[in-house]
Design a protein around this motif. Structure first.
Motif, PDB file in Angstrom:
ATOM      1  N   ALA A   1       0.837  -1.195   0.000  1.00  0.00           N
ATOM      2  CA  ALA A   1       0.000   0.000   0.000  1.00  0.00           C
ATOM      3  C   ALA A   1       0.866   1.237   0.000  1.00  0.00           C
ATOM      4  O   ALA A   1       2.022   1.203   0.449  1.00  0.00           O
ATOM      5  CB  ALA A   1      -0.929   0.017   1.222  1.00  0.00           C
ATOM      6  N   ASP A   2       0.321   2.337  -0.494  1.00  0.00           N
ATOM      7  CA  ASP A   2       0.969   3.635  -0.343  1.00  0.00           C
ATOM      8  C   ASP A   2      -0.097   4.696  -0.147  1.00  0.00           C
ATOM      9  O   ASP A   2      -1.291   4.463  -0.392  1.00  0.00           O
ATOM     10  CB  ASP A   2       1.866   3.964  -1.548  1.00  0.00           C
ATOM     11  CG  ASP A   2       1.079   4.268  -2.808  1.00  0.00           C
ATOM     12  OD1 ASP A   2       0.595   5.411  -2.954  1.00  0.00           O
ATOM     13  OD2 ASP A   2       0.934   3.373  -3.666  1.00  0.00           O
ATOM     14  N   ALA A   3       0.334   5.866   0.289  1.00  0.00           N
ATOM     15  CA  ALA A   3      -0.606   6.913   0.692  1.00  0.00           C
ATOM     16  C   ALA A   3      -1.479   7.382  -0.459  1.00  0.00           C
ATOM     17  O   ALA A   3      -2.668   7.687  -0.270  1.00  0.00           O
ATOM     18  CB  ALA A   3       0.158   8.093   1.291  1.00  0.00           C
ATOM     19  N   GLU A   4      -0.938   7.451  -1.656  1.00  0.00           N
ATOM     20  CA  GLU A   4      -1.688   8.007  -2.780  1.00  0.00           C
ATOM     21  C   GLU A   4      -2.612   6.991  -3.440  1.00  0.00           C
ATOM     22  O   GLU A   4      -3.715   7.332  -3.880  1.00  0.00           O
ATOM     23  CB  GLU A   4      -0.712   8.577  -3.823  1.00  0.00           C
ATOM     24  CG  GLU A   4       0.124   9.734  -3.301  1.00  0.00           C
ATOM     25  CD  GLU A   4      -0.725  10.872  -2.753  1.00  0.00           C
ATOM     26  OE1 GLU A   4      -1.803  11.142  -3.325  1.00  0.00           O
ATOM     27  OE2 GLU A   4      -0.320  11.474  -1.743  1.00  0.00           O
ATOM     28  N   ASN A   5      -2.161   5.744  -3.519  1.00  0.00           N
ATOM     29  CA  ASN A   5      -2.913   4.739  -4.284  1.00  0.00           C
ATOM     30  C   ASN A   5      -3.661   3.734  -3.421  1.00  0.00           C
ATOM     31  O   ASN A   5      -4.419   2.918  -3.940  1.00  0.00           O
ATOM     32  CB  ASN A   5      -1.961   3.992  -5.220  1.00  0.00           C
ATOM     33  CG  ASN A   5      -1.307   4.941  -6.214  1.00  0.00           C
ATOM     34  OD1 ASN A   5      -1.975   5.529  -7.048  1.00  0.00           O
ATOM     35  ND2 ASN A   5       0.015   5.088  -6.104  1.00  0.00           N
ATOM     36  N   GLY A   6      -3.442   3.766  -2.121  1.00  0.00           N
ATOM     37  CA  GLY A   6      -4.155   2.862  -1.236  1.00  0.00           C
ATOM     38  C   GLY A   6      -3.592   1.447  -1.252  1.00  0.00           C
ATOM     39  O   GLY A   6      -2.412   1.224  -1.526  1.00  0.00           O
ATOM     40  N   ILE A   7      -4.448   0.472  -0.965  1.00  0.00           N
ATOM     41  CA  ILE A   7      -4.055  -0.926  -0.916  1.00  0.00           C
ATOM     42  C   ILE A   7      -3.927  -1.452  -2.348  1.00  0.00           C
ATOM     43  O   ILE A   7      -4.865  -1.330  -3.139  1.00  0.00           O
ATOM     44  CB  ILE A   7      -5.083  -1.771  -0.143  1.00  0.00           C
ATOM     45  CG1 ILE A   7      -5.377  -1.156   1.240  1.00  0.00           C
ATOM     46  CG2 ILE A   7      -4.590  -3.211  -0.012  1.00  0.00           C
ATOM     47  CD1 ILE A   7      -4.221  -1.136   2.193  1.00  0.00           C
TER      48      ILE A   7
END
Length: 208
Positions: A170-176
């Motif tokens: 996961a990452d903050a911009e794209n989510g899971i």
């Protein structure tokens, strides 16, 4: 509890064997809890307004643990505390969530960090799948007594409780990006061998 849509067809035979009658509810609920945790971590990330050292990862890890524990309570299952961390336990299977990358990566690339705690090692080595004799070598500076201690089951979980991993990226911009769950052997180099793993669908991020 909300349900997943799309092409999801329900729990696998492995999930039913591990979680019994709760397998379907659990397989549907885990992705929803991860999406909810991302929403909380993303909001914290935006509030911080930091390009580096964002609180996203720390918030996500804590939120995932809390939401999985809340999920267990909602399903009238058990939550057990190990060294200050709550773990959802369903049918004597403890869920261990872990974000193994901040970008989409194959599960076979998952690895624990170099500074992995003895508690995490012990969770895998004492509650993970049965390990072949002599598989693990002693780490530098680790005494035999300390080494054997890593294979002692946590009383808080119970000696018969097995670890089921919930690994995701996961990452903050794209989510899971992707969610896997299954059973993992922790290797000496901190990588994993998976006697069984399967992919869960990714749930949409809930609206605020």
């Amino acid at each position: 509890m909300a349900a997943l849509g799309g092409d999801w067809t329900g729990p696998s035979a492995w999930a039913v064997e591990r979680f019994g009658q709760q397998a379907g509810a659990l397989a549907a609920a885990v992705p929803l809890q991860l999406a909810k945790a991302h929403a909380k971590a993303h909001a914290t990330h935006l509030t911080a307004s930091l390009k580096k050292r964002s609180p996203y990862g720390v918030t996500l890890a804590q939120a995932v643990r809390e939401y999985l524990a809340d999920m267990a309570r909602e399903l009238d299952e058990t939550v057990r505390d190990v060294r200050g961390y709550e773990y959802a336990v369903v049918n004597e299977c403890a869920l261990f969530p872990y974000r193994y990358a901040d970008r989409p990566r194959p599960l076979d690339r998952a690895r624990l960090p170099a500074n992995v705690s003895p508690t995490r090692r012990r969770l895998f080595w004492a509650h993970g799948p049965q390990q072949p004799e002599g598989l693990f070598e002693l780490d530098d500076g680790l005494t035999t007594e300390e080494y054997l201690g890593l294979h002692e089951a946590f009383e808080e979980l119970g000696a018969t409780t097995k670890l089921v991993c919930v690994f995701f990226t996961a990452d903050a911009e794209n989510g899971i990006h992707v969610i896997h769950w299954g059973e993992a052997l922790l290797e000496p180099d901190r990588s994993f061998t998976w006697p069984h793993s399967e992919q869960l669908p990714v749930a949409p991020v809930p609206l605020e």
